[in-house]
Scaffold this active site. Structure first.
Site, PDB file in Angstrom:
ATOM      1  N   LYS A 239     -10.759  -2.715  -2.623  1.00 41.69           N
ATOM      2  CA  LYS A 239     -11.613  -1.533  -2.570  1.00 41.69           C
ATOM      3  C   LYS A 239     -10.853  -0.285  -2.945  1.00 41.69           C
ATOM      4  CE  LYS A 239     -13.514  -2.764   1.561  1.00 41.69           C
ATOM      5  NZ  LYS A 239     -12.601  -2.612   2.628  1.00 41.69           N
TER       6      LYS A 239
ATOM      7  N   LYS B   7      -4.534  -8.539  -5.986  1.00 44.06           N
ATOM      8  CA  LYS B   7      -5.853  -8.919  -5.470  1.00 44.06           C
ATOM      9  C   LYS B   7      -6.902  -7.838  -5.763  1.00 44.06           C
ATOM     10  CE  LYS B   7      -6.297  -7.245  -0.734  1.00 44.06           C
ATOM     11  NZ  LYS B   7      -7.652  -6.695  -0.868  1.00 44.06           N
TER      12      LYS B   7
ATOM     13  N   LYS C 157       0.815  -1.221   0.000  1.00 46.03           N
ATOM     14  CA  LYS C 157       0.000   0.000   0.000  1.00 46.03           C
ATOM     15  C   LYS C 157       0.846   1.266   0.000  1.00 46.03           C
ATOM     16  CE  LYS C 157      -4.393  -1.554   1.863  1.00 46.03           C
ATOM     17  NZ  LYS C 157      -5.462  -1.321   2.833  1.00 46.03           N
TER      18      LYS C 157
HETATM   19  P1  ATP Z   1      -8.548  -2.056   1.110  1.00 48.62           P
HETATM   20  O1  ATP Z   1      -8.073  -2.038  -0.310  1.00 48.62           O
HETATM   21  O2  ATP Z   1      -9.097  -0.749   1.586  1.00 48.62           O
HETATM   22  O3  ATP Z   1      -7.556  -2.693   2.055  1.00 48.62           O
HETATM   23  P2  ATP Z   1      -9.828  -4.581   0.873  1.00 48.62           P
HETATM   24  O4  ATP Z   1     -10.537  -4.809  -0.399  1.00 48.62           O
HETATM   25  O5  ATP Z   1      -8.488  -5.201   1.032  1.00 48.62           O
HETATM   26  O6  ATP Z   1      -9.810  -3.023   1.100  1.00 48.62           O
HETATM   27  P3  ATP Z   1     -10.462  -5.102   3.637  1.00 48.62           P
HETATM   28  O7  ATP Z   1     -11.526  -4.331   4.325  1.00 48.62           O
HETATM   29  O8  ATP Z   1      -9.041  -4.726   3.862  1.00 48.62           O
HETATM   30  O9  ATP Z   1     -10.772  -5.074   2.056  1.00 48.62           O
HETATM   31  O10 ATP Z   1     -10.645  -6.642   3.973  1.00 48.62           O
HETATM   32  C1  ATP Z   1     -11.852  -7.182   4.485  1.00 48.62           C
HETATM   33  C2  ATP Z   1     -11.826  -8.691   4.392  1.00 48.62           C
HETATM   34  O11 ATP Z   1     -11.949  -9.085   3.011  1.00 48.62           O
HETATM   35  C3  ATP Z   1     -10.555  -9.346   4.920  1.00 48.62           C
HETATM   36  O12 ATP Z   1     -10.897 -10.547   5.584  1.00 48.62           O
HETATM   37  C4  ATP Z   1      -9.784  -9.650   3.666  1.00 48.62           C
HETATM   38  O13 ATP Z   1      -8.910 -10.757   3.823  1.00 48.62           O
HETATM   39  C5  ATP Z   1     -10.896  -9.973   2.671  1.00 48.62           C
HETATM   40  N1  ATP Z   1     -10.482  -9.681   1.304  1.00 48.62           N
HETATM   41  C6  ATP Z   1     -10.086  -8.471   0.827  1.00 48.62           C
HETATM   42  N2  ATP Z   1      -9.789  -8.551  -0.469  1.00 48.62           N
HETATM   43  C7  ATP Z   1     -10.007  -9.838  -0.836  1.00 48.62           C
HETATM   44  C8  ATP Z   1      -9.882 -10.556  -2.079  1.00 48.62           C
HETATM   45  N3  ATP Z   1      -9.466  -9.935  -3.174  1.00 48.62           N
HETATM   46  N4  ATP Z   1     -10.189 -11.871  -2.076  1.00 48.62           N
HETATM   47  C9  ATP Z   1     -10.609 -12.506  -0.967  1.00 48.62           C
HETATM   48  N5  ATP Z   1     -10.755 -11.895   0.232  1.00 48.62           N
HETATM   49  C10 ATP Z   1     -10.463 -10.574   0.299  1.00 48.62           C
HETATM   50 MG    MG Z   2      -7.245  -4.763   2.738  1.00 42.45          MG
END
Ligand code: ATP
Ligand code: MG
Length: 327
Positions: A196, A193, A111
């Site tokens: 968001k 991955k 990040k």
């Molecule tokens: P950010 O980019 O803001 O970190 P994020 O998409 O990574 O957002 P988080 O809120 O950090 O989402 O993660 C919430 C949950 O979703 C965690 O348990 C994380 O492991 C899971 N998660 C996030 N992205 C993925 C993905 N691409 N595939 C499977 N699980 C995911």
């Molecule tokens: Mg995350």
């Protein structure tokens, strides 16, 4: 019943990766475990958030959990900032953690890349706040996507070190990672991955994307050079699309591979888009109903915060005592 804990950052609209990797497993877990679930607003502010967006995303995350089947009478559902023990324990644990082990966290490196000196200190120390989140509730199981495994391991290390130094205080948590769908990849780049906070909206399918947006994103999703519809370690793009197909339909990947033997990407993608639309439509209907009643959402979160504070206060009082801060 074992105690489990899960959270999501209100850092944007939730996407299919969150749903498949975290929310769906949590909905299952609430029948098998005593589940604590929170909206990690203090994690979200490790990167800049507009206040009005943060507020909207907190309500949105709460509504999503409920729409997906989280039962707030059974599961403690709350907002992290409403339970001050999280940040207090995080401070104590920052004094137990070592620079070297925190510097090894991959997500920080991912990040922080390209942001230079402007990266917040909070982004660096966030895994320690996450350790506090977990350890406050005597958590035994932490269901997470693959990307969070390293952070749960840090929580284990900090708990063990603290216990050794100050006596048995924390349970040692275990990460629980689902086999398929633990890491849904970006639609625009299958080597990263789905996220968001991705810079392009083409990276993800948001749970609120309209049918036409879903169709467009799937039709333009990257694919690999070969045309066969088959999972393969060396072909992350088609493997990812097959994983999503399987997750939204409940069909095993092998059955989908057989169904598309000899067929082209065009037909496969068209059917995948429709499967996602079919999956999201009822969810979106529930979401808009829930979002229309802000008072009720806030009432549910107030109630959850009261229950969470009871448990968390108990633990933080014990921590103050064993470190010598209680007179
Ligand atoms: P950010 O980019 O803001 O970190 P994020 O998409 O990574 O957002 P988080 O809120 O950090 O989402 O993660 C919430 C949950 O979703 C965690 O348990 C994380 O492991 C899971 N998660 C996030 N992205 C993925 C993905 N691409 N595939 C499977 N699980 C995911
Ligand atoms: Mg995350």
């Amino acid at each position: 019943m074992k105690k489990a804990l899960t959270a999501i950052q209100p850092s944007g609209f939730l996407h299919l990766g969150n749903y498949i990797g975290a929310i769906e497993p949590a909905v299952k877990l609430q029948t098998e475990t005593k589940l604590t679930m929170f909206i990690a607003d203090y994690h979200a502010i490790t990167v800049p958030q507009k206040p009005e967006d943060l507020r909207r995303n907190i309500l949105f995350a709460a509504a999503t959990y409920l729409a997906c089947g989280i039962n707030p009478n059974r599961t403690t559902l709350f907002q992290q900032s409403r339970v001050p023990a999280h940040t207090e324990l995080a401070w104590v644990l920052q004094c137990v953690a070592r620079m070297g082990e925190v510097e090894r966290m991959i997500q920080y490196k991912d990040k922080a890349v390209g942001k230079g000196e402007s990266v917040s200190v909070g982004l660096f120390t966030y895994p320690i706040l996450m350790a506090a989140d977990i350890l406050l509730y005597n958590t035994e199981i932490v269901p997470v996507g693959e990307d969070q495994k390293q952070h749960v391991e840090l929580a284990r290390d900090l708990a063990e070190r603290f216990n050794k130094q100050f006596g048995d205080t924390f349970l040692i948590p275990e990460p629980q990672i689902r086999k398929d769908g633990a890491r849904i990849m970006g639609l625009d780049d299958a080597t990263k991955k789905m996220s968001k906070s991705a810079t392009s909206a083409k990276n993800y399918i948001s749970l609120t994307d309209e049918p036409d947006v879903v169709r467009k994103k799937i039709m333009t999703a990257v694919t690999d050079s070969s045309t066969e519809i088959r999972t393969d370690r060396n072909r992350p793009a088609i493997t990812n699309l097959l994983t999503i197909f399987s997750a939204v339909t409940g069909r095993p990947i092998e059955a989908i591979e057989i169904a598309y033997l000899g067929k082209g990407y065009g037909e496969f993608k068209k059917d995948l888009a429709e499967a996602i639309v079919e999956y999201l439509t009822p969810l979106q209907a529930k979401l808009s109903l829930l979002l229309a009643d802000e008072t009720e959402l806030k009432r549910i979160l107030d109630d959850g915060a009261a229950r969470a504070n009871e448990v968390a206060e108990h633990k933080i009082r014990h921590v103050r005592k064993v470190i010598g801060a209680k007179l």
